[in-house]
Design an enzyme around this catalytic site. Structure first.
Site, PDB file in Angstrom:
ATOM      1  CE1 TYR A   3      -2.072   2.887   0.953  1.00 15.88           C
ATOM      2  CE2 TYR A   3      -2.985   4.714  -0.299  1.00 15.88           C
ATOM      3  CZ  TYR A   3      -3.155   3.530   0.393  1.00 15.88           C
ATOM      4  OH  TYR A   3      -4.405   2.982   0.513  1.00 15.88           O
ATOM      5  CB  CYS A   4       3.777   0.648  -0.801  1.00 16.74           C
ATOM      6  SG  CYS A   4       5.340   1.287  -0.175  1.00 16.74           S
ATOM      7  CB  ALA A   5       3.676  -1.878   3.402  1.00 21.57           C
TER       8      ALA A   5
END
Length: 135
Positions: free
Chosen positions: A90-92
């Site tokens: 996952y990222c932002a």
């Protein structure tokens, strides 16, 4: 005659094609709720990677996630994990492609991977909390 909206101007896919498409999407993505549920159960069958970078990880990350920026995903960093380990990245959030970049790197290394749709934004939208501090 009424003009069609931009939504309806292009017809929807036939039901068999739509079914194949949406069923296949589960092989590539999972959601924040399912990740939370697995982590809360205490025995996740995947490794969760926060791929945003150490500074952002320290400021707030999904509890149980490891810090490994997408640019740093290389074979030697994964050596401690069995070859069949499922990684969830996952990222932002939906506005960020870091998780997709991480998924590409993992797939090129022959590793099973899924993207956590929504990232940190989705996690917070679900009402879940973040952990802070280093790995």
């Amino acid at each position: 005659m009424t003009e069609k909206s931009l939504v309806a101007a292009i017809p929807a896919a036939a039901s068999p094609a739509a079914l194949a498409h949406f069923e296949a999407s589960f092989a590539y993505e999972t959601d924040c709720w399912d990740v939370h549920d697995a982590l809360a159960g205490g025995k996740p069958d995947f490794v969760l990677l926060d791929v945003r970078g150490t500074e952002k990880y320290a400021a707030g990350h999904v509890p149980g996630a490891l810090d490994l920026a997408h640019r740093k995903i290389i074979g030697s960093k994964l050596a401690e994990f069995p070859e069949d380990t499922l990684f969830v990245v996952y990222c932002a959030g939906p506005h960020c492609n870091g998780a997709a970049r991480a998924a590409v790197r993992l797939a090129r290394l022959g590793r099973p991977v899924k993207l956590m749709a929504g990232g940190i934004t989705g996690w917070l939208d679900e009402g879940f909390t973040l952990a802070t501090g280093p790995n």
